[in-house]
Design an enzyme around this catalytic site. Sequence first.
Site, short mmCIF file in Angstrom:
data_model
loop_
_atom_site.label_atom_id
_atom_site.label_comp_id
_atom_site.label_asym_id
_atom_site.label_seq_id
_atom_site.Cartn_x
_atom_site.Cartn_y
_atom_site.Cartn_z
N CYS A 55 -16.66 3.61 -26.88
CA CYS A 55 -17.96 4.26 -27.01
C CYS A 55 -18.53 4.50 -25.63
CB CYS A 55 -18.89 3.40 -27.83
SG CYS A 55 -18.34 3.31 -29.52
N ARG B 95 2.30 -1.96 -6.08
CA ARG B 95 2.40 -0.73 -6.87
C ARG B 95 3.81 -0.13 -6.80
NH1 ARG B 95 -2.20 2.60 -7.57
NH2 ARG B 95 -3.05 1.64 -5.68
N ARG C 113 -8.20 3.03 -14.70
CA ARG C 113 -8.06 3.65 -13.38
C ARG C 113 -8.68 5.05 -13.30
NH1 ARG C 113 -4.02 4.75 -10.96
NH2 ARG C 113 -4.67 4.07 -8.89
N GLY D 288 0.79 -1.23 0.00
CA GLY D 288 0.00 0.00 0.00
C GLY D 288 0.81 1.27 0.00
N TYR E 82 -11.36 5.24 -10.47
CA TYR E 82 -10.94 6.00 -9.27
C TYR E 82 -10.66 7.47 -9.54
CZ TYR E 82 -9.21 1.15 -8.67
OH TYR E 82 -9.06 -0.21 -8.67
N1 LLP Z 1 -1.38 -6.98 -0.07
C1 LLP Z 1 -2.70 -7.08 -0.11
C2 LLP Z 1 -3.38 -8.02 0.76
C3 LLP Z 1 -3.45 -6.28 -0.99
O1 LLP Z 1 -4.77 -6.39 -1.01
C4 LLP Z 1 -2.77 -5.37 -1.84
C5 LLP Z 1 -3.52 -4.54 -2.78
C6 LLP Z 1 -1.36 -5.33 -1.77
C7 LLP Z 1 -0.70 -6.13 -0.86
C8 LLP Z 1 -0.54 -4.42 -2.64
O2 LLP Z 1 -0.84 -3.08 -2.45
P1 LLP Z 1 0.04 -1.98 -3.25
O3 LLP Z 1 1.42 -2.02 -2.66
O4 LLP Z 1 0.05 -2.37 -4.66
O5 LLP Z 1 -0.66 -0.72 -3.00
N2 LLP Z 1 -6.60 -1.56 -8.30
C9 LLP Z 1 -6.28 -0.52 -7.34
C10 LLP Z 1 -5.40 -1.05 -6.23
C11 LLP Z 1 -6.01 -2.19 -5.46
C12 LLP Z 1 -5.09 -2.70 -4.41
C13 LLP Z 1 -5.63 -3.94 -3.80
N3 LLP Z 1 -4.79 -4.58 -2.88
C14 LLP Z 1 -5.63 0.63 -8.08
O6 LLP Z 1 -5.48 0.55 -9.28
O7 LLP Z 1 -5.28 1.63 -7.48
#
Ligand code: LLP
Length: 435
Positions: free
Chosen positions: A364, A296, A333, A251, A337
Amino acid sequence: MKDGLFSEHFSVNAQGHLALDGLDLVGAAQEFGTPAYVISEDAVRGQCRAYMQAMKDAFGDRFKVSYASKALCAKFIYPIVQSEGLHADVVSGGELYTAMQAGFPASKLHFHGNNKSDDELRQAVDCGIGAVVIDCMDEIGRLNAICGQRRRRIPVLLRIKPGVDAHTHEFISTGHNDCKFGFGIEDGQAYEAARLLRGCEWLDFCGLHCHIGSQVFLKEPFGVAADVMIRLLAELRRDGLDLRELILGGGFGVRYMPEDRPVPVSEMVSYLGDAVRQSCRMYDTPLPEIVVEPGRSIVCTAGVTLYTVGSVKAVPGARTYVAVDGGMPDNPRFALYQAQYDACIANKAAQEKSEIVTIAGKCCESGDLLGRDMHLQPAQRGDVLCVFSTGAYTYSMASNYNRLPRPPVVLVSGGRAQVAVRRESYADLVRNDLL
Ligand code: LLP
């Protein structure tokens, strides 16, 4: 170009073209076609190393960095993260299959998901998964039975809701109480799940997991979550459970816009180290093995998407639409969002971004935009548009809406480009159409 070049991997070459690790992106658009995702292997490796080093500094030899596959899941990513010493997490049979096809060691994977099917659990157990992160009560009995049939004991962790507001977009915040993931503490669900796990012969209850949200720009919510989790670990320990692992999720925020100021990895992890040790002292419990799960922040800024401008439409009294040959199917995205991006015309990278335009896709659907009111060089048909920070949650969230074939993923390694994932063909689009 004034802004946008926010990593050392980008430069403007003698032709005035934008380059990624020395690769001319205008040339790449010609060679591989558009739209195309282009990702720098060196940039991905750089992020992996930053996490490994920061975790080593904070926790010595007892830690793991686990790449969250969902950010970008395709075979090529696994050997890269594996060779940097990372583990990985998967959230579905499909991600697990991809990792296994790439030769990633199953023992270095853990399996997430709030609704894992029996088939997925069997698949995980049979490949020798490193751990399963249990998300709901009925999964406990189902997994125990599957392991029992195979006479194979596997490590499991419990996903906990620490109830922390991570100050992020509601859709991508998964740590607060009204959320589909994991077990609450205050409502007693976590204790009930722990009690059930004690009775499971085939499940080795080894730790707890939490994830407070995504694209988080603050350090404090991670510290608060760590504290809640360590207090729970200590309580369960007093009840005789020796939990050795604590996964604190991913996150960590990244830079999409020039003005974004994410916390540097070293600073975030060192803060986490201090917070964790302080809580362990406070609750008088030994330091567990700490795991982080960034997705991410490993891949996002390493990647760009290239498009070709098809039309430029000035709508009097409204705005100028610059329409490109992709859109919400390759990057949903903005539609999901209202995500913001920085972009640049790759063949005019040396010029001033003197216009404010809206970038439209070719679907479209009026909401098919890549961004509103973006600063850009004057655009015309045939230009190559480069959208930055699209390495995460674009290819992995892509669809075939309007039957657009998914773009290729081009991997740049030391200035050399290779197609890591081929562009879908029209034949691919009808491959599964039976009637
Ligand atoms: N661990 C778990 C349990 C998660 O649910 C997630 C992301 C991560 C790690 C990795 O989080 P990151 O480091 O990537 O922030 N589709 C959305 C993001 C959804 C994230 C869901 N879980 C977007 O495009 O912003």
